[in-house]
Design an enzyme around this catalytic site. Structure first.
Site: not given
Length: 632
Positions: A381, A548
């Protein structure tokens, strides 16, 4: 195999050109409307507003293209340097719109600053990063702009003159209709945006500057050929193709979505002949009437076409649409009537075929993978913290359960190792992953906790048979490295239950504030969390989200920290209505020492009772018992 590789490279190049132009289509349309309205031959001539036309054409549009091209190569720093560089070419040739220069110099500027940053990575003393970043971009931009002024601009000016001469040669010798032989098949291969926005738009802008309109804006965008072919299906087709053709006509003609008719061509490839004939008719009529559009018609709706038609071109443009549709209809009807098979047209099969072609054109190939050669799977990711970590944990668990000897772990996209055999990413991140690891196979998913995706992958691996062995021979180096780092312990101060925030922006602000208060991050990290969410949603499925920061925001992490936040009422987190998050894990991780907590959450997915406890409990000790069962 080689021709397939060439096709892939051509598609990639076409995508890049299209991706430079498409985000700026609004600016091109604005310029076209201003031109159509306020020039002396326009609908509302105005000497003051007319001054906008050359300014937008000479400066704004090339700079926007260069900015976008640089950003595609190296984000904001690439965009800034690319914009500086193209100004050198613009200043050297103020009377020639530097679209070609922008499409070359923008990405080039982005590439040069990217290479520079890699060379100095890790060599700058702490505290001097911002100084070096700002001055390096300015100095490199300055040097490249001077080179563009002295050497590149004169060369590009000659190329522009050559292209202009070539266009005039095609028009004066009535050869322009032959472009349809390449354009119409290219559209079916999903090169339509690349052809229209990447090639015809820059040429068209130059021609529109000189003539007040351009035929090139309507070569690919004319809805006539597609409508004619769909009308033939409506009258002479069979089965679902005949039934769905009327609605497809409305979508294509009025909505401008030309892709709607591609499956109908894939069902009967011979119909491409009708589209080519219709396209040639369109160009021939436009040439005869010296007609065209003032700016790109995007999407190719009849409304967009008429809106971009200047005074004096309406007859030619309208006739081009009608005649191209008529020719396409006649030839398509003949071809359909000559079809001897009584079998109904399989529209669903054609749509699946189209989907495969579209995936390949976007860099998400439906490739045949030899799973017997797969030794290392990377789940990636943007930042390599949360989404991919949980996906990798789920995959590793399934691999271990089946005794499959394949190494698997997660990384950031920029850190995908050179020996990765298979890379798994979110579908919106796959093109970026392919740029980083073009040596590997790539698979895309919609969320990182999609059990069915991993189960299907495991089945395919097992079908090859060669991986079903004991785990003794696995390369343990990465696992040992993780074991040394997996020491983060979650405590009650990291757990927040029964939260009432109603949207993900407020939830992220709360989580970010707590990460700051606990000393895990500086305040800038919170902005990085919001930026990451705009890039791709961090919703994983199974009522779990893991917000995040971006990879760039990692510099604001002081210590690894994780927050467990519970929202019993749920928060709309993902793109779909059912993407409701009850468990939100805020992550700020420097290394891999947060993996243990995420693995515990992944394991809880197999136990409905544990998952329900995490969603609804009022006791922090319940969370601790599930996430850290051995914690004392």
């Amino acid at each position: 195999m080689q021709s397939k590789s060439i096709q892939t490279k051509v598609q990639a190049f076409g995508r890049f050109l299209s991706n430079m132009v498409m985000p700026n289509i609004g600016a091109f349309i604005a310029w076209g409307l201003i031109t159509a309205l306020f020039i002396p031959t326009g609908w509302l001539p105005n000497k003051n507003f007319e001054t906008l036309v050359p300014i937008i054409l000479t400066y704004l549009l090339p700079i926007l293209l260069a900015f976008t091209g640089g950003k595609l190569v190296y984000k904001e720093r690439g965009a800034v340097v690319g914009s500086i560089v193209v100004m050198g070419a613009i200043a050297a040739s103020p009377n020639t719109p530097m679209f070609l220069g922008a499409m070359i110099l923008g990405p080039l500027g982005g590439y040069v600053i990217k290479v520079f940053d890699k060379l100095i990575d890790g060599k700058i003393k702490s505290g001097f990063e911002m100084l070096v970043n700002n001055f390096s971009a300015g100095i490199i931009g300055l040097i490249l702009a001077l080179i563009a002024y002295e050497f590149v601009a004169p060369f590009l000016h000659l190329i522009t003159q050559f292209l202009t001469f070539g266009v005039q040669f095609l028009i004066s010798n009535n050869l322009l209709p032959l472009t349809s032989i390449f354009v119409e098949p290219g559209k079916i291969l999903f090169l339509n945006n690349a052809i229209n926005q990447g090639i015809f738009t820059p040429i068209g802008i130059q021609q529109a500057k000189d003539l007040g309109h351009s035929i090139f804006f309507l070569i690919e965008a004319n809805p006539g050929p597609g409508v004619g072919m769909l009308l033939a299906y409506m009258f002479f087709g069979k089965g679902t193709a005949k039934q769905t053709a009327p609605s497809a006509i409305i979508i294509q003609f009025f909505g401008g979505i030309h892709e709607i008719y591609f499956p109908y061509v894939l069902m009967k490839p011979r119909l491409i002949l009708a589209l080519i004939a219709g396209g040639m008719t369109n160009v021939f009529i436009l040439t005869i009437f010296k007609a065209g559009l003032i700016a790109p018609a995007s999407p190719g709706s009849i409304f967009a076409v008429l809106l971009m038609t200047p005074k004096g071109s309406y007859i030619g443009v309208i006739l081009s649409v009608i005649c191209s549709a008529a020719v396409s209809f006649i030839i398509s009807s003949i071809l359909l009537k000559l079809e001897k098979s009584s079998k109904e047209d399989n529209l669903e099969e054609a749509q699946n075929k189209m989907k495969n072609l579209k995936n390949e054109s976007k860099g998400v190939p439906n490739q045949e993978i030899d799973y017997s050669t797969i030794k290392k799977i990377i789940v990636a990711c943007d930042a390599g913290m949360g989404s991919s970590a949980m996906g990798a944990g789920l995959l590793k668990k399934k691999l271990n359960n089946k005794n499959i000897e394949i190494e698997s772990y997660n990384t950031a996209i920029n850190d995908i190792p050179k020996d990765a055999d298979l890379v798994i990413t979110h579908k919106d991140l796959t093109p970026r992953a392919k740029e980083t690891a073009d040596h590997a196979h790539h698979l895309s998913l919609n969320n990182f906790l999609d059990n069915s995706f991993y189960d299907e992958l495991i089945e395919k691996i097992l079908s090859f048979g060669s991986h079903k062995t004991a785990q003794d021979n696995l390369d343990k180096s990465h696992e040992e490295e993780q074991d040394q780092e997996q020491c983060f312990q979650i405590s009650e101060k990291n757990i927040f239950l029964q939260r009432k925030e109603s949207n993900k922006e407020d939830a992220i602000n709360f989580i970010g504030e707590q990460l700051v208060n606990l000393g895990y991050v500086s305040e800038e990290y919170v902005e990085g969390m919001h930026a990451r969410e705009k890039l791709v949603s961090t919703y994983l499925g199974e009522s779990i989200a893991v917000p995040h920061g971006t990879i760039e925001a990692k510099e604001f992490i002081k210590h690894t920290g994780i927050l467990f936040c519970q929202f019993p009422n749920g928060i709309q987190w993902g793109d779909d209505e059912e993407d409701i998050a009850n468990i939100v894990i805020g992550i700020a991780a420097q290394g891999d020492n947060h993996i243990q907590i995420l693995s515990s959450i992944t394991n809880a997915l197999d136990d409905e009772n544990s998952l329900e406890i995490l969603k609804n409990t009022h006791q922090k000790t319940d969370v601790l018992n599930i996430l850290q069962p051995n914690n004392e």
